[in-house]
Each structure stands twice: as structure tokens, then as C-alpha cells.
Design a protein around this motif. Structure first.
Motif, short mmCIF file in Angstrom:
data_model
loop_
_atom_site.label_atom_id
_atom_site.label_comp_id
_atom_site.label_asym_id
_atom_site.label_seq_id
_atom_site.Cartn_x
_atom_site.Cartn_y
_atom_site.Cartn_z
N ALA A 1 0.74 -1.39 0.10
CA ALA A 1 0.05 0.01 -0.10
C ALA A 1 0.93 1.20 -0.07
O ALA A 1 0.55 2.32 -0.60
N VAL A 2 2.08 1.29 0.81
CA VAL A 2 2.69 2.36 0.79
C VAL A 2 3.74 2.36 -0.54
O VAL A 2 3.69 3.75 -1.03
N ALA A 3 3.91 1.48 -1.07
CA ALA A 3 4.56 1.53 -2.40
C ALA A 3 3.66 2.21 -3.52
O ALA A 3 4.15 2.89 -4.37
N VAL A 4 2.47 1.64 -3.49
CA VAL A 4 1.64 2.00 -4.47
C VAL A 4 1.20 3.59 -4.33
O VAL A 4 1.35 4.30 -5.51
N ALA A 5 1.17 4.04 -3.06
CA ALA A 5 0.88 5.47 -2.84
C ALA A 5 2.03 6.34 -3.38
O ALA A 5 1.79 7.30 -4.03
N LEU A 6 3.29 5.82 -3.09
CA LEU A 6 4.42 6.51 -3.50
C LEU A 6 4.61 6.60 -5.28
O LEU A 6 4.71 7.59 -5.74
N ALA A 7 4.46 5.29 -5.67
CA ALA A 7 4.44 5.29 -7.00
C ALA A 7 3.40 5.78 -7.74
O ALA A 7 3.78 6.50 -8.82
N ALA A 8 2.01 6.01 -7.21
CA ALA A 8 1.12 6.79 -8.03
C ALA A 8 1.27 8.14 -7.84
O ALA A 8 0.87 9.07 -8.92
N ARG A 9 1.88 8.64 -6.85
CA ARG A 9 2.10 10.14 -6.57
C ARG A 9 3.45 10.48 -7.66
O ARG A 9 3.21 11.36 -8.30
N ALA A 10 4.49 9.65 -7.99
CA ALA A 10 5.32 10.03 -8.81
C ALA A 10 4.65 9.70 -10.29
O ALA A 10 5.31 10.75 -11.11
N PHE A 11 3.79 8.80 -10.40
CA PHE A 11 3.28 8.78 -11.75
C PHE A 11 2.40 9.91 -11.83
O PHE A 11 2.56 10.52 -13.30
N ALA A 12 1.62 10.41 -11.23
CA ALA A 12 0.86 11.58 -11.31
C ALA A 12 1.85 12.96 -11.44
O ALA A 12 1.47 13.72 -12.42
N ALA A 13 2.91 13.02 -10.75
CA ALA A 13 3.98 14.22 -10.94
C ALA A 13 4.44 14.22 -12.48
O ALA A 13 4.78 15.28 -12.78
N ARG A 14 4.71 12.99 -12.91
CA ARG A 14 5.14 12.92 -14.20
C ARG A 14 4.12 13.25 -15.31
O ARG A 14 4.54 13.63 -16.63
N PRO B 1 -6.12 8.47 -5.88
CA PRO B 1 -6.43 9.90 -5.34
C PRO B 1 -5.61 10.96 -6.01
O PRO B 1 -6.04 11.61 -6.47
N PRO B 2 -4.04 10.70 -5.97
CA PRO B 2 -3.15 11.50 -6.65
C PRO B 2 -3.44 11.42 -7.91
O PRO B 2 -3.38 12.64 -8.66
N VAL B 3 -3.81 10.45 -8.72
CA VAL B 3 -3.82 10.41 -10.17
C VAL B 3 -5.18 11.30 -10.52
O VAL B 3 -5.16 11.92 -11.76
N LEU C 1 -6.93 1.59 -6.07
CA LEU C 1 -7.81 2.70 -6.19
C LEU C 1 -8.13 3.38 -4.91
O LEU C 1 -7.97 4.42 -4.82
N ALA C 2 -7.61 2.85 -3.64
CA ALA C 2 -7.54 3.36 -2.54
C ALA C 2 -6.31 4.33 -2.23
O ALA C 2 -6.35 5.28 -1.62
N PHE C 3 -5.18 3.79 -2.71
CA PHE C 3 -3.86 4.39 -2.41
C PHE C 3 -3.07 4.91 -3.69
O PHE C 3 -2.45 5.88 -3.56
#
Length: 896
Positions: free
Chosen positions: A323-336, A421-423, A416-418
Motif C-alpha cells: 500500500a505504501v509503495a503504491v501510494a508513492l509510485a502513484a504520486r510519482a506517476f501523477a507528477a510525471r 487519489p493523486p492521479v 484505487l484507495a492508495f
């Protein structure tokens, strides 16, 4: 707009597609975006994180589901009937009569451990061996089939083929096995291969049981109601109940289990089950229970329960890390993808269109990653079955749909939960970002979204864990730890900002301090993510080591390896003399009385008097008590005082005192073979149950036990000692000590704990192998978190380093800055994680796994060092090209 795109560096793939396919639906755009991101490797970290979490959880779920399915499939055969009434005395006559009146067929069996001695056809005696004797009557078994072989060789061939051969070989081997509906005739017994091997016998030889000599007519290959899971501690000997009396093995104080199995129509069996359960709870019906599908020896069951909890713990930690890895990776994905979405807004795409396309992309990614994790989890559970061969039935039924549902639910909830949201914030990126890069940055996800996602994920994890206490401790512990890590990281940033004095510190340290201080939120996220990953790893390493050590708790070198029970009072002095002649010194020697607790402080107690299951079992059964003027040397008094020859006093073990809510001064009444004995608790003892010594729940501090009327209480004796290496010179060198003992005292039961401990050790090796195998998944998930946490600010670092290099900073200086930042963040995260791991480890060991555990004070120091090294390693791997990227390329990309 076209002019703007042509004058820029080359527009992104998303912008080009928007120009050409501006009229496509969000569904089509989602597919195209998914294909482009997959080819570019944008989704790799997300897929790996989700797949690892799903694989860890589903592997345990598949195994548990198949085990439960196997128990349900074979329930009646494992029980030996539709309903089984178990008692420690002969089955009450009214229960038997009720079953007959209901039209049910009933069969009674008696079983107990005893010693068997071998005798070949020539009359020469061979070895002696502890066996599990079972006396059966006509009609046994009600459910299932007995399988026998005509010789030991044929039985071994069939058993070997059943476990290892191909289907064709198995069919051939079955020709050596006979399915039989009869029972041994009078004067004959059937023995399992292990028993024949230990006794050195085969079909045609004889076995001595107590005072009887019985001929071995067949080899017992399969007994349907043997039980599920673990093998019994001794090989089975099946005999006709008509021969039992002549053996003289059943004495007044002998421990015998009566099983009354009934079978018939489903409705009649259900009615009898309900009646029998209600009947067994009546105060006047003692020592009777309706048997459930509980299998295995107590020490084995404890090991399996702990192993199951640890496997669930590992799976839960892997899911949390994912869950932590997904949240961090998704935020990096959204930033890019900020710039791409800004261009899409410029080209006229609505927020709804963008949100739906990214949502669809993440649903598809989550489904793919979950299916991949399910496939991996299924493969891992097959490895579990192979590692646990011999402990679980390899012919398990196919899994149900529930592990698949759990796996898909876990994967989609993770993403979807982690991840979503940033995406979803990408849909609200303003078109102005195309010209001004300082607008439209990702914002912190709203609290309501995080609460909703965390709540759903927590409920799912607790459901999958199958243990409410373990699930709440892990989920709650990690939630509290994240808040603690974030607060400590913010405090550390403030302290660092004030402690590093400009001009006095080295340039690389000053720059590193500015880097961290300039992004306090990023620092908090990075420290918290690293600490969570390190917390899981530290917790598993610490618990794994001590848990396995508790499983493998070695006995002292001089610990007793023989326990002899059922010694009659008239045999006491001859038995002790035999031990002295054999060179056995200082054996544990205690009288044993079978007693049932019937009243506390004058109030009658029944199983219904307690809510805890263990307390109900203790009150419902007879257990062994003893008496001695002096306390056992391996017991420790924790309350009260032991007064020698104190009539009317007793000493109780602290564990049972807590379970039954007893205290000093309470008066206890015991029924001892129909004789009532009342005494007051005057001391409480702590018993080391791993000491391999003779231990008792209740002891009386007297040298003689009598009733109120002055009659001696019926007793037998127990002896625990270390068997001599060799027989004394006066004895025959051809007969070992165990055989001499059984030949002289045929009614006693001698338990060779050496063989039992070896078997337990084999079981532990298999369980530990399974635990360590799943441990690798959590290690992989932890490394993914470390990598995601370190690389979360990759592009921001690249831009900042490019600006510094343009201003004249050397690569060596920036490399030192990067190393200092990573090492500092890693050391802080490791220190915090280790401290929390010590606290959580103590709680889990004490409340969930129930063993003593104490961590070294060096753990936080070692954790800080490990955190720094792991962060540096992850940074070297994930950020190695940041300093190699040309400055012009980085600045040009940053300007668009």
C-alpha cells in the motif's frame, strides 16, 4: 495553439494523440494511454507492488481454504461417524439408549497409549515400543474404510506409491491393499507399518500387550478416523474389544478415551447432535463432549497455530508495504503526467474526460496486477503444500472462489484507495501550467479520501487475517506508527535547520540541509515511507528469530527422555529398585490422581460457569493432580507459601489460576474417583512446561492424601528419568533397558520422549521452511517501498541538481549532498522503525503468539545503520542517472 506546440521542444505523446484524436471517447483514450505508459515503463512499479501484496495474501488464503475444504470433505470419515460422543469414562447409558431410540447405529471404541513387546514366531522377544492401542467392536468403522495389507513389504510399497508415484503406479500398488469391512478376530491384532518396523515384526509374529499374547494377522494401512493433520505420537494397534479385559491394561486410574460414534439419516444425526450437545452441558453429565474436527497433538497444534499466525502476519505486512509503495509510485506517476494533462486541458478535454480515462487505466492495471499476484500466490501455496508434506494431506480439494475474490479485492483496493487519489488530481490541472510551471502542483489528498481508503483496506486486511486480535494489532500499530514517524520527521527537520550553522559546516552538509529543509513535506513523506518499510522488515527479523527459537527451545542435556505412567502403588518400590539397579539417579517420582473440579468456594462450577473456551475445557475434564511434602525444584512460587504437611492446603499453577480466575484463599473441591476432597489455595506456582519434567496443575503439600473419612485416594505413579546408555552388567546385553522394564511391569506405559522430540523437530523444520519462504515476499515488498520512497522526488532532484550544476557546483559535491541526504533520512527512519518494532514485537509476542520476547537495546542503533545502508543502496540504484543527465536537457524539459 498549433504555433505554441510547434515552437516548443517536441510535444508529448499525450498531446500529439489529443490533437489527432480529440474526438475519441474516454474509454478509447484510456486504452491508448495504458498502452503508452506500459511501453514507457511508467506502470512497472505499481504492478510489482500490487502483485507482491496480492501474492502474499492469496498464498496464505489458498492454503487455508484448501485445508478447510479438505476437512469439510472428509468430516465424517475423520470423525468415524456422523456424530461422536467422547468421554473419559464409559459412555453414559442414557446417551447410548437415546441414539438407539432415534434409529441410529452406534459403535464404541476405546483407545489409550500403552507399551507393546514383540515376539517372533520362534518365541524370541524383540523390541518394545509405545503404541496407540484401539479396541473396536463389530460394526466399526461406521464411516470410511479400513485398508490392510498381508505383509509389511506390501504395505510399505502401497504407502510409498500413494505419496510419490504416478497414477498408473498408484493403481498397481492398490492391488497390495485390501479394503475390509471386518475387524480383527479374537486373539489377533492389526498393526501399522511403523509399529512393525519398531518392533522388528511382521505378519505371523506375536505382540505382547499387558498379560496377553496376540497374533499379528494383517498390516493396518489406513484407519479412517485416525484424525486430520498431524500423525499421532505412536503407531496404531487395532484389536478386538473382546480381548481387552484379558490384557489387564485398563486399571481404575488409567487414562482411557471412550468414543461412541453414531450414524444414520441426516435428520436423525442432526437431532441427536443438538440433543447430545445440550446433554453434555448439564451439570450432572461430566467428562462428556461432542467431538469437533480438532486434530493433532497439543504441542503440534500450538506450533501450527503460531505458524499460521506468523504466515498471516507476514502476509499482512507485505500488503501494508505494498500500500505504501503504491501510494508513492502513484504520486510519482501523477507528477510525471502533470504537463501532459495541462496540454490536454489546453486542447479542450474536460476534467470528467481526463478523470474517467485515468480511472479506467488504473482499474485495468489493478486487475492485471491482481491476476498476476493471484497466479504467483497460487504457485507459492503449492510450495507450501510441498514444504508441509506429511503434515497436510497432499490430495486436497481445489480451492473455492473466495481466495480469488480476496485477491482481486486486495489488488483493486490497493490501487484505487492508495493510487487513484493523486492521479485523479490530474483532472484538475489548470491549462495555465503549459506556460507557468509553478502552478498546478499536486496537493495533499483530502483527509476524507484517505480515511475512506484506509478504512476499506483495513477492514479487508482484518477479514483476510482470520484473527481479529492480530489484524487489529498490526493495522492499528502501523497506523499509529505512521503518525509517529511523520511527527518525528517534522521535528528532525526543524532541529536540523537550526543545528547546521552556515559557514561552519562543510558545503555538502549545508546543501543537503537546505535540500531537506526546502521540502519539509517531502521529507516527512520520505522518512515515514522508509520507516514503514524498515519497521516491517525489523519486526519480521526480530520476531522470526525469537519465534523460531521458542519453537526450537532445546531441552537441557540431562533432561528426562522417558516418562513412565500407570505405575500401581504395589509396584512402586520394585519399580524404583529397578531404576536404581540400572544406574538411574534422582528420577522425578510423583503420585498421580485423576480429579475433576466440582466447586469453588462452595459454589458448584460447570463449563457454563466460564466464558473462555480453555476454562470450559478444564472444568469439563479430569486432569492429573499430585501431592508431595516438598515443592518440585523446577517450580517457582510466585504467591503464598508452601507449608509442608499442611492438611487442607493446595498449590496451583499460575496459568490455570488466571484461566479459572482463582486466587489465594479460595476453596476448591475435587471429585477424585467418586471421593470428594476440599482444600484451600495456599500458594501459586510458576511451572516451566518446556523443562521436560513432571509437572502438575495442582499439588497438595502432604506426603499422604486421604479423604474426609480417612480413606487413601486412588493413585498411580509417574516417573520421569533419563534412560541409561546401556544395561548394567548383571543384565543380558541382548535386551535393552526399556524391554527389561516392560517385561517386569507389563501394565505400565513408557513414553520415549527422544523419538517424540525428533518428530516434533521434523515438523518444526517444515513449518520454519514455509515461514521463511513467505518471508522472502515481504522482504521484496520492503525493498520496493524503499525504492519507491527514495525515487519519489526523482524529477525534482534532477531539476535542482541541474540548476546547481549550471551555477558551478561539481558532480562530486552534488554526489556528496545526495549521499548525505539519503544516509540521514535512512538513519532516522531506521532508528524510528527499530524503536517501534521493539514495542510492536513485544505486543505481538505477548498477546498474539504467547511467548516471552525481549529485544536488545542495540536494535535501534543497528536499525539506524541498516536504514542508512539500504537508503544509500536504493538511492544508488534509483537515482544513479540523475547526476549523469546533461544540464541542458534537464533545464529544457523543465521549461516546457
Amino acid at each position: 495553439m498549433n504555433t505554441h506546440v510547434q515552437q516548443g521542444a517536441s510535444p508529448s505523446g499525450t498531446a500529439q494523440q489529443a490533437l489527432v484524436y480529440s474526438g475519441v471517447t474516454w474509454w478509447t483514450q484510456a486504452w491508448r494511454t495504458l498502452w503508452r505508459d506500459a511501453r514507457a515503463g511508467e506502470l512497472r512499479l505499481l504492478v510489482v507492488a500490487v502483485a507482491l501484496g496480492v501474492a502474499a495474501l492469496s498464498s496464505v488464503s489458498f492454503l487455508a481454504d484448501r485445508l478447510n475444504g479438505g476437512l469439510q470433505r472428509d468430516a465424517r470419515q475423520l470423525l468415524g461417524g456422523d456424530v461422536v460422543v467422547v468421554s473419559d469414562q464409559a459412555t453414559p447409558a442414557h446417551i447410548v439408549q437415546h441414539a438407539k431410540d432415534a434409529g441410529l447405529q452406534g459403535v464404541t471404541t476405546l483407545s489409550f497409549p500403552t507399551m507393546a513387546r514383540g515376539q517372533s514366531q520362534s518365541g524370541a522377544e524383540s523390541n518394545s515400543r509405545l503404541v496407540a492401542l484401539k479396541a473396536v467392536e463389530a460394526g466399526y468403522p461406521l464411516r470410511g474404510e479400513l485398508k490392510v495389507a498381508s505383509s509389511l513389504a506390501q504395505a510399505q510399497l502401497a504407502l510409498n506409491h500413494d505419496s510419490t508415484a504416478s497414477e498408473g503406479a498408484k493403481r498397481i500398488s492398490q492391488s497390495n491393499v485390501e479394503k475390509i469391512s471386518a475387524i480383527p478376530t479374537r486373539g489377533e491384532v492389526w498393526i501399522e507399518p511403523a509399529g512393525l518396523e519398531a518392533l522388528g515384526l511382521d505378519v505371523g509374529d506375536s505382540v505382547l500387550l499387558g498379560n496377553s499374547r496376540l497374533r499379528i494377522s494383517r498390516v493396518l494401512v489406513h484407519e479412517p478416523d485416525r484424525g486430520a493433520g498431524f500423525m499421532n505420537f505412536a503407531p496404531r494397534v487395532l484389536m478386538n474389544s473382546g480381548d481387552l479385559a484379558a490384557t489387564a491394561l485398563v486399571q481404575p486410574a488409567s487414562r482411557v478415551t471412550w468414543r461412541y460414534a453414531v450414524g444414520g439419516s441426516d435428520d436423525a444425526a442432526k437431532n441427536f447432535l443438538a440433543w447430545a450437545e445440550a446433554e453434555s452441558k448439564k451439570p450432572e453429565v461430566r467428562g462428556v463432549r461432542v467431538e469437533s474436527l480438532e486434530a493433532g497433538r497439543p504441542e503440534m497444534r500450538q506450533t501450527l497455530d503460531r505458524a499460521g499466525k506468523f504466515l498471516n502476519l507476514v502476509a499482512l505486512l507485505a500488503a501494508l508495504l505494498s500500500a505504501v509503495a503504491v501510494a508513492l509510485a502513484a504520486r510519482a506517476f501523477a507528477a510525471r503526467h502533470l504537463d501532459d494533462c495541462a496540454m490536454l486541458r489546453v486542447l479542450g478535454l474536460s476534467q470528467r474526460h481526463i478523470a474517467l480515462s485515468y480511472s479506467a487505466e488504473f482499474v485495468w492495471v489493478g486487475t492485471f496486477a491482481s491476476v498476476l499476484g493471484l497466479a504467483l500466490g497460487y504457485a507459492v501455496h503449492l510450495v507450501f503444500v510441498a514444504l508441509l508434506k506429511g503434515l497436510v494431506d497432499t490430495a486436497l480439494p481445489a480451492p473455492s472462489v473466495w481466495p480469488v475474490v480476496y485477491g482481486l479485492g486486495t489488488g483493486l483496493t490497493l490501487l484505487l484507495a492508495f493510487g487513484l487519489p493523486p492521479v485523479l488530481q490530474l483532472a484538475s490541472v489548470p491549462a495555465l501550467r503549459v506556460m507557468r510551471r509553478d502552478v498546478g502542483e499536486l496537493k495533499a489528498t483530502t483527509l476524507s479520501v484517505w480515511v475512506l481508503g484506509l478504512t476499506g483496506f483495513s477492514v479487508l486486511l482484518i477479514a483476510v487475517s482470520r484473527d481479529l486480535k492480530l489484524g487489529l494489532m498490526v493495522v492499528g500499530g502501523f497506523a499509529g506508527a505512521v503518525l509517529l514517524f511523520a511527527g518525528m520527521a517534522w521535528l528532525a527537520v526543524q532541529v536540523l535547520r537550526r543545528s547546521v550553522v552556515e559557514g561552519a559546516a562543510p558545503p555538502w552538509l549545508m546543501l543537503a540541509t537546505r535540500q531537506v529543509s526546502a521540502r519539509p513535506i517531502y521529507a516527512m513523506v520520505q522518512v515515514s515511507a522508509l520507516a514503514v518499510g524498515l519497521l516491517a522488515l525489523a519486526l519480521l527479523v526480530l520476531l522470526r528469530t525469537d519465534l523460531i527459537s521458542s519453537w526450537r527451545n532445546a531441552t537441557p542435556a540431562n533432561a528426562p527422555n522417558r516418562f513412565v505412567i500407570n505405575i500401581q502403588p504395589i509396584q512402586a518400590e520394585p519399580f524404583l529398585q529397578t531404576l536404581r539397579e540400572a544406574g538411574v539417579s534422582k528420577p522425578d517420582w510423583y503420585p498421580m490422581i485423576r480429579a475433576r473440579l466440582v466447586a469453588v468456594n462452595g459454589t458448584t462450577v460447570t463449563p457454563d460457569s466460564y466464558t473462555e473456551e480453555r476454562a470450559q475445557r478444564l472444568v469439563d475434564r479430569e486432569f492429573n493432580v499430585s501431592f508431595n511434602a516438598t515443592p518440585p525444584e523446577h517450580n517457582t512460587l510466585v504467591a503464598g507459601a508452601w507449608q509442608a504437611e499442611e492438611v487442607g492446603g493446595l498449590s496451583i499453577e499460575e496459568g490455570i489460576a488466571k484461566t479459572l480466575k482463582l486466587k489465594l484463599g479460595d476453596s476448591l473441591s475435587f471429585d477424585m474417583a467418586g471421593l470428594l476432597h476440599e482444600a484451600r489455595i495456599t500458594s501459586i506456582r510458576r511451572v516451566d512446561w518446556t523443562s521436560m519434567r513432571a509437572n502438575f496443575f495442582v499439588m497438595y503439600p502432604v506426603s499422604r492424601m486421604t479423604t474426609v473419612a480417612g480413606f487413601d485416594v486412588p493413585t498411580t505413579y509417574i516417573a520421569a528419568f533419563r534412560a541409561p546408555q546401556q544395561v548394567p552388567a548383571a543384565a543380558s546385553s541382548k535386551i535393552n533397558f526399556d524391554n527389561q522394564l516392560i517385561n517386569r511391569f507389563p501394565n505400565v506405559t513408557s513414553v520415549d520422549m527422544g523419538a517424540t522430540l525428533n518428530q516434533v523437530q521434523t515438523v518444526l523444520d517444515q513449518v520454519v521452511s514455509a515461514v521463511e519462504f513467505l518471508f522472502l515476499f515481504t522482504l521484496a515488498a520492503g525493498l520496493v517501498v524503499l525504492f519507491a520512497a527514495v525515487t519519489a522526488t526523482r524529477e525534482e532532484r534532477a531539476r535542482e541538481y541541474a540548476v546547481l550544476r549550471a551555477l558551478g557546483a561539481s558532480n562530486q559535491l552534488l554526489a556528496n549532498v545526495q549521499r548525505a541526504e539519503l544516509a540521514g533520512v535512512g538513519a532516522l527512519a531506521g532508528f524510528l522503525a527499530s524503536g517501534v518494532a521493539m514495542a510492536m514485537g513485544w505486543g505481538l509476542a505477548h498477546f498474539a503468539f504467547e511467548f516471552e520476547w525481549t529485544a536488545s537495546l542495540w536494535v535501534p542503533v543497528l536499525g539506524a545503520a541498516a536504514g542508512a545502508l539500504l537508503a544509500l543502496a536504493a538511492g544508488w540504484w534509483g537515482l544513479r542517472d540523475v547526476l549523469r543527465r546533461p544540464v541542458v536537457q534537464t533545464l529544457r524539459q523543465a521549461s516546457h
